[in-house]
Every structure is written in structure tokens, then in C-alpha cells.
Design a protein around this motif. Structure first.
Motif, short mmCIF file in Angstrom:
data_model
loop_
_atom_site.label_atom_id
_atom_site.label_comp_id
_atom_site.label_asym_id
_atom_site.label_seq_id
_atom_site.Cartn_x
_atom_site.Cartn_y
_atom_site.Cartn_z
N HIS A 187 0.86 -1.20 0.00
CA HIS A 187 0.00 0.00 0.00
C HIS A 187 0.89 1.24 0.00
O HIS A 187 1.47 1.60 1.05
CB HIS A 187 -0.87 0.03 1.25
CG HIS A 187 -1.84 -1.10 1.36
ND1 HIS A 187 -3.17 -0.98 1.05
CD2 HIS A 187 -1.68 -2.38 1.76
CE1 HIS A 187 -3.79 -2.14 1.25
NE2 HIS A 187 -2.90 -3.01 1.69
N GLN A 208 0.40 4.01 2.68
CA GLN A 208 0.68 3.61 4.06
C GLN A 208 2.17 3.68 4.39
O GLN A 208 2.57 3.52 5.54
CB GLN A 208 0.12 2.21 4.33
CG GLN A 208 -1.40 2.15 4.18
CD GLN A 208 -1.98 0.76 4.38
OE1 GLN A 208 -1.34 -0.11 4.96
NE2 GLN A 208 -3.19 0.54 3.88
N LEU A 226 -6.41 -6.04 12.81
CA LEU A 226 -6.75 -5.41 11.53
C LEU A 226 -7.81 -4.30 11.59
O LEU A 226 -7.55 -3.18 11.18
CB LEU A 226 -7.20 -6.51 10.54
CG LEU A 226 -7.69 -5.97 9.19
CD1 LEU A 226 -6.57 -5.31 8.41
CD2 LEU A 226 -8.32 -7.09 8.38
N TRP A 231 -6.91 -1.31 13.59
CA TRP A 231 -5.74 -0.67 12.95
C TRP A 231 -6.19 0.15 11.73
O TRP A 231 -5.72 1.27 11.53
CB TRP A 231 -4.75 -1.77 12.56
CG TRP A 231 -3.56 -1.36 11.78
CD1 TRP A 231 -2.42 -0.78 12.27
CD2 TRP A 231 -3.36 -1.51 10.37
NE1 TRP A 231 -1.52 -0.57 11.23
CE2 TRP A 231 -2.07 -1.02 10.07
CE3 TRP A 231 -4.14 -2.04 9.32
CZ2 TRP A 231 -1.55 -1.03 8.76
CZ3 TRP A 231 -3.62 -2.04 8.03
CH2 TRP A 231 -2.34 -1.54 7.77
N LEU A 232 -7.13 -0.39 10.96
CA LEU A 232 -7.63 0.36 9.80
C LEU A 232 -8.29 1.66 10.26
O LEU A 232 -8.00 2.74 9.72
CB LEU A 232 -8.65 -0.49 9.01
CG LEU A 232 -8.09 -1.66 8.19
CD1 LEU A 232 -9.24 -2.50 7.61
CD2 LEU A 232 -7.18 -1.18 7.06
N THR A 278 -4.92 3.66 9.59
CA THR A 278 -4.85 3.58 8.13
C THR A 278 -5.79 4.59 7.46
O THR A 278 -5.36 5.36 6.59
CB THR A 278 -5.22 2.15 7.68
OG1 THR A 278 -4.42 1.25 8.44
CG2 THR A 278 -4.95 1.95 6.21
N ARG A 329 -11.31 -2.57 -2.10
CA ARG A 329 -10.42 -2.70 -0.91
C ARG A 329 -10.54 -4.07 -0.26
O ARG A 329 -9.58 -4.78 -0.09
CB ARG A 329 -10.74 -1.61 0.10
CG ARG A 329 -9.89 -1.75 1.31
CD ARG A 329 -9.93 -0.58 2.27
NE ARG A 329 -8.62 -0.51 2.85
CZ ARG A 329 -7.81 0.53 2.80
NH1 ARG A 329 -8.18 1.66 2.28
NH2 ARG A 329 -6.60 0.46 3.31
N PHE A 330 -11.77 -4.40 0.17
CA PHE A 330 -12.14 -5.75 0.58
C PHE A 330 -13.66 -5.77 0.70
O PHE A 330 -14.30 -4.72 0.61
CB PHE A 330 -11.39 -6.24 1.83
CG PHE A 330 -11.62 -5.54 3.16
CD1 PHE A 330 -12.10 -4.24 3.25
CD2 PHE A 330 -11.32 -6.20 4.35
CE1 PHE A 330 -12.28 -3.61 4.48
CE2 PHE A 330 -11.50 -5.60 5.59
CZ PHE A 330 -11.97 -4.31 5.65
N HIS A 348 -8.14 -8.14 -0.70
CA HIS A 348 -7.73 -8.85 0.52
C HIS A 348 -8.68 -10.02 0.77
O HIS A 348 -9.87 -9.93 0.47
CB HIS A 348 -7.82 -7.90 1.73
CG HIS A 348 -6.85 -6.76 1.67
ND1 HIS A 348 -7.18 -5.54 1.14
CD2 HIS A 348 -5.57 -6.66 2.10
CE1 HIS A 348 -6.13 -4.73 1.24
NE2 HIS A 348 -5.15 -5.36 1.81
N GLU A 376 -8.02 -12.64 6.08
CA GLU A 376 -6.81 -12.19 6.78
C GLU A 376 -6.93 -12.35 8.30
O GLU A 376 -5.97 -12.68 8.97
CB GLU A 376 -6.58 -10.70 6.42
CG GLU A 376 -5.44 -10.02 7.16
CD GLU A 376 -5.23 -8.58 6.70
OE1 GLU A 376 -6.01 -8.09 5.85
OE2 GLU A 376 -4.27 -7.95 7.19
N HIS A 391 -3.06 -12.27 1.73
CA HIS A 391 -3.14 -12.92 3.05
C HIS A 391 -3.57 -14.38 3.03
O HIS A 391 -2.76 -15.25 3.26
CB HIS A 391 -3.98 -12.10 4.04
CG HIS A 391 -3.48 -10.69 4.15
ND1 HIS A 391 -2.21 -10.39 4.54
CD2 HIS A 391 -4.06 -9.49 3.83
CE1 HIS A 391 -2.02 -9.08 4.50
NE2 HIS A 391 -3.13 -8.51 4.06
N SER A 445 3.23 -8.58 7.91
CA SER A 445 1.94 -7.98 8.25
C SER A 445 1.13 -8.92 9.14
O SER A 445 0.53 -8.50 10.13
CB SER A 445 1.19 -7.66 6.97
OG SER A 445 -0.13 -7.32 7.24
N LEU A 479 0.00 -7.51 12.81
CA LEU A 479 -1.41 -7.29 13.12
C LEU A 479 -2.01 -8.51 13.84
O LEU A 479 -3.23 -8.65 13.92
CB LEU A 479 -2.19 -6.99 11.84
CG LEU A 479 -1.73 -5.72 11.07
CD1 LEU A 479 -2.54 -5.53 9.80
CD2 LEU A 479 -1.83 -4.48 11.95
N ASP A 529 3.05 -5.77 2.18
CA ASP A 529 1.84 -5.20 2.79
C ASP A 529 2.15 -3.99 3.66
O ASP A 529 1.49 -3.79 4.68
CB ASP A 529 1.05 -6.26 3.58
CG ASP A 529 -0.35 -5.78 3.94
OD1 ASP A 529 -0.91 -4.97 3.17
OD2 ASP A 529 -0.87 -6.19 4.99
#
Ligand code: GUN
Ligand code: FE
Length: 424
Positions: free
Chosen positions: A69, A72, A84, A87-88, A92, A197-198, A224, A227, A265, A290, A294, A316
Motif C-alpha cells: 500500500h 501507508q 486489523l 488498525w484500519l 490507516t 479494498r475488501f 484482501h 486475513e 493474506h 503484516s 497485526l 503489505d
């Protein structure tokens, strides 16, 4: 006129996923950016040619970062104490929102590109943000740096903060078309890749529109998959009809088959999901750093290799703190040992050859004949510098490569060639 290039040095490259060639004082011949042969003695017809003599140096294929990314990179090495979804939300999304400002994006992406340029990475599959101008700027910078890459404008139309969301499927797809058209034909080394993104941030309606764009422009896809346990539970709630997480992509035709696809992932992929990925030829981007930072878990890479699946390595960033593919190799080997010891003692750890394969030929195959020195491969080449890793004893070429993977940082790349072009 055909253009020849000849390098001399200690060559190391994968032929199969667990076999490597180590050729001391050998010659690597390239013609028009394509490898045409490896020789212990220089063939007669090349005797008068100029030789790039790197005797005493290791020479290896360029590395492919299958998942990174770019926005990031700014907060790499920070905020590593969350899982995750937290953290996003905490680190992020607030950082990615800043790329709405073209000046911020330009500055941040210059830093990213300069560091990627001097790294071991010759090919990369890169996430941008939802912002079109910033993503075009990133493509321009990568193209100027000569790095062969796929770059994605990210799509997010649900379950995202107000400051980093697109106004519905229509608007997200419109921005995506605008970006594809603006990038079209402009960047010889950098191509667009669709980047939902996911599943949690992309509505069904948006996924349908992305499939239409995929067909219209014949684009690959990256996203993704499986993960983190909280993420997987959330996808189950959001898509009750999907048989498994990957099926939620496949229902929209964005999961391999005729669409080249990378899923990052795959830590918790079920047997059914693994089978579908294998049938559809989906690429797995294994991101060991990653997954450790995470606290996501350990991906069953041995299983993926046993099934002969498409797989490579990703940094990642900023899940992983840095761009080093050498570190990604060492980490992939190390976490496979923990998996064997702690999770399943029938899944033996990766050996050095397997780790090296993942970073070169495994991930490189997403780009075609990339990541080896076999005939017909693209001339993506790294000349390595071991001078900071002093030692008193004699070492074989293989021993030197192994210690290099564990000891090197990206400053240890002396020269880099991509498609036969010298980057530095
Ligand atoms: N899943 C959705 N977005 C992201 C991201 O930015 N990084 C990682 N590691 N996983 C994600
Ligand atoms: Fe990621």
C-alpha cells in the motif's frame, strides 16, 4: 538493431519451486531485455562484446512485491499494537484520507517511489487510495522511476468513515472509469488494476459495476482475503449467501478464472476456499510481516505449495514496516517454522530455495516470464553488495545467498535492471 547485454558474476536463480541454480563466475546473456542464456564459459560469438563484470558479487533475479500500500508508507513502523479492523480505523483510514490533497500525495508518493526504486523490488502490485489525482500521480512517479507495476485506485462505498468513502456504487465506478481513461496509454511501465479494498467496504452493486469495468477494459484485480477472524465473521454477516469469503468475490466474477487476480493474506482460507482459488488460478500474496504485526496469524504456505497454487510474497506496507523483499523471504521461512512447530507438524517449514522462489519466480509469474534467469525470462536483475557482512571463512555461493537474505537491507542492492534497463 538487437541489443546484447552480458553480466558476469555469481548467479543464483530458481528453476522450480524447490530447486535453484548456483553458478560461480558465470555469464548471463540478455538480448533486447530478455535472458538468452547462462554460460560458465563465454561463447565465442560474444568474445568481442563489452562485459559488465561483477565478479565476486551475487547476481539474482529482481523481486516481485505482490501486495503493498503506497499511501501507508508514511506511517510504516507505527501503530503495530492493534488487530486489523481497529488498525484500519485508527491509523490507516486517517492517513489515507490525506491523499485527497494533491500536494500531500505528491510529496508522500515521491518518498515511497524513491525508496522503492533503490530497493530489491523490480515489479510490484500496489494499492493507492480512493483519490483519482493522487493515484495518477503515483503512477506517473513509478513510471518515471521505471518500475514495472500495477497500481489500483481503491474502491470503498460502504462501512468506511465519512472522510474516506465514495458516495455510492455509481460514483465509485464513475471515478474508477475516469481514472482508467486518464491513465490509458500514458504510463508504459505502469498499468491499472481494479482494487476493491475488501468485501466489507464494497457493496454488491459496486462489485457488479467493477465487473463491468473489468470486462470493458480487460483489467486484473487485487484485494484482501481471509486475513483476520473478525474480518471473516463480518463478511459472513454482510454476505449470508456466500459459501465462503472468496465466494463473495467470485459471485461477481472478480476471483480469477479469466480475470488475473491477487488476493492478499489467505491466512484462514477454508478447504473449499482453497479449492476455488486453485481452480480459478487466483494468486495468493503471502505477507508474513503484516500477519505477525497485526496478530492475524500464519498462512498455511506449505499447503498452498503442495497444491501447486499461484503464490508470491508481499510486504503489505504498513502492515509490514518496510519494503525489503529480503526480509519478506526470511520472515516467510521463519513463520513457516512456527506453523510447523505450533500448528501442524505435518507441514514442514519452507527451505531457503522455496522462500527465494516465492519472492522471484512465484510472484513474478503474475507479470509473465519474470523472476528467473532461464531463457526467455525478462532481464530483471539485481547485483548484490555483501561488503557490510564481513566474514573470515570461505563460503559457497549458496551459503552467501542464504546469509544475505537474513543479513541484508535494501541498501545492499548495488545495481538494478528491469526489462534490461539499468535503473541504477
Ligand atoms: N484489509 C482491508 N484494507 C486493508 C489494508 O489496508 N491492509 C491490510 N493488511 N488489510 C486490509
Ligand atoms: Fe494489504
Amino acid at each position: 538493431m538487437k541489443k546484447e547485454m552480458i553480466l558476469k558474476g555469481d548467479l543464483c536463480y530458481s528453476t522450480t519451486k524447490d530447486h535453484m541454480e548456483f553458478r560461480k563466475d558465470a555469464y548471463l546473456i540478455c538480448r533486447d531485455g530478455i535472458i538468452t542464456g547462462v554460460y560458465d564459459e563465454l561463447p565465442k560469438q560474444y568474445k568481442t562484446f563489452e562485459i559488465l563484470d561483477f565478479s565476486g558479487h551475487l547476481i539474482v533475479p529482481g523481486m516481485t512485491d505482490l501486495h503493498v500500500h503506497a499511501p501507508q508508507y508514511a506511517f510504516r513502523g507505527m501503530g503495530m499494537d492493534m488487530e486489523l479492523l481497529d488498525w484500519l480505523n485508527t491509523h490507516t483510514f486517517p492517513e489515507e484520507a490525506k491523499y485527497k490533497d494533491p500536494a500531500y500525495a505528491s510529496n508522500a508518493y515521491e518518498l515511497f517511489t524513491e525508496d522503492l526504486k533503490t530497493s530489491a523490488t523490480t515489479r510490484a502490485c500496489i494499492f493507492g487510495t480512493i483519490h483519482v489525482p493522487a493515484t495518477l500521480k503515483l503512477m506517473e512517479l513509478l513510471n518515471d522511476a521505471g518500475i514495472c507495476s500495477y497500481v489500483g485506485k481503491v474502491n470503498m462505498d460502504r462501512n468506511s468513515p465519512d472522510y474516506l468513502i465514495e458516495e455510492g456504487a455509481f460514483s465509485s465506478a464513475e471515478a474508477t472509469s475516469e481514472w482508467i481513461l486518464a491513465a490509458s496509454g500514458k504510463f508504459p511501465h505502469v498499468k491499472p488494476i481494479l482494487t476493491p479494498r475488501f468485501i466489507p467496504t464494497c457493496s454488491d452493486e459496486l462489485m457488479e459495476k467493477l465487473r463491468e469495468l473489468q470486462k470493458l477494459y480487460d483489467l486484473p484485480v487485487q484485494s484482501h482475503l481471509s486475513e483476520n477472524q473478525g474480518e471473516i465473521d463480518w463478511v459472513k454477516e454482510l454476505c449470508p449467501d456466500a459459501r465462503f469469503y472468496g465466494d463473495a468475490y467470485d459471485r461477481h466474477g472478480l476471483f480469477g478464472k479469466d480475470v488475473p487476480t491477487i488476493m492478499a493474506h489467505c491466512v484462514y482460507s477454508s478447504a473449499e476456499e482453497i479449492l476455488r482459488m486453485k481452480e480459478n488460478g487466483v494468486y495468493i500474496a503471502h505477507c508474513p510481516q503484516s500477519n505477525t504485526n497485526l496478530s492475524s496469524g500464519i498462512a498455511p504456505v506449505r499447503t498452498y505449495l503442495e497444491h501447486e497454487m499461484n503464490i508470491g510474497l508481499g510486504t503489505d506496507v504498513a502492515g509490514g514496516p518496510g519494503l525489503s523483499m529480503f526480509k519478506a523471504i526470511a520472515d516467510a521461512i521463519q513463520v513457516s517454522k512456527l506453523y510447523w512447530r505450533l500448528v501442524d507438524d505435518s507441514k514442514k517449514p519452507l527451505c531457503m530455495e522455496e522462500g527465494f522462489y516465492l519472492a522471484t519466480k512465484g510472484g513474478g509469474s503474475f507479470f509473465g516470464n519474470v523472476g528467473s534467469f532461464e531463457d526467455g525470462y525478462e532481464a530483471d536483475i539485481l547485483v548484490l553488495d555483501e561488503s557490510r557482512m564481513r566474514h573470515p571463512q570461505n563460503l559457497t555461493v549458496k551459503e552467501r545467498l542464504e546469509r544475505f537474505l537474513y543479513l541484508a537491507d535494501d541498501r545492499c542492492v548495488l545495481h538494478k535492471f528491469i526489462e534490461g534497463r539499468q535503473i541504477f
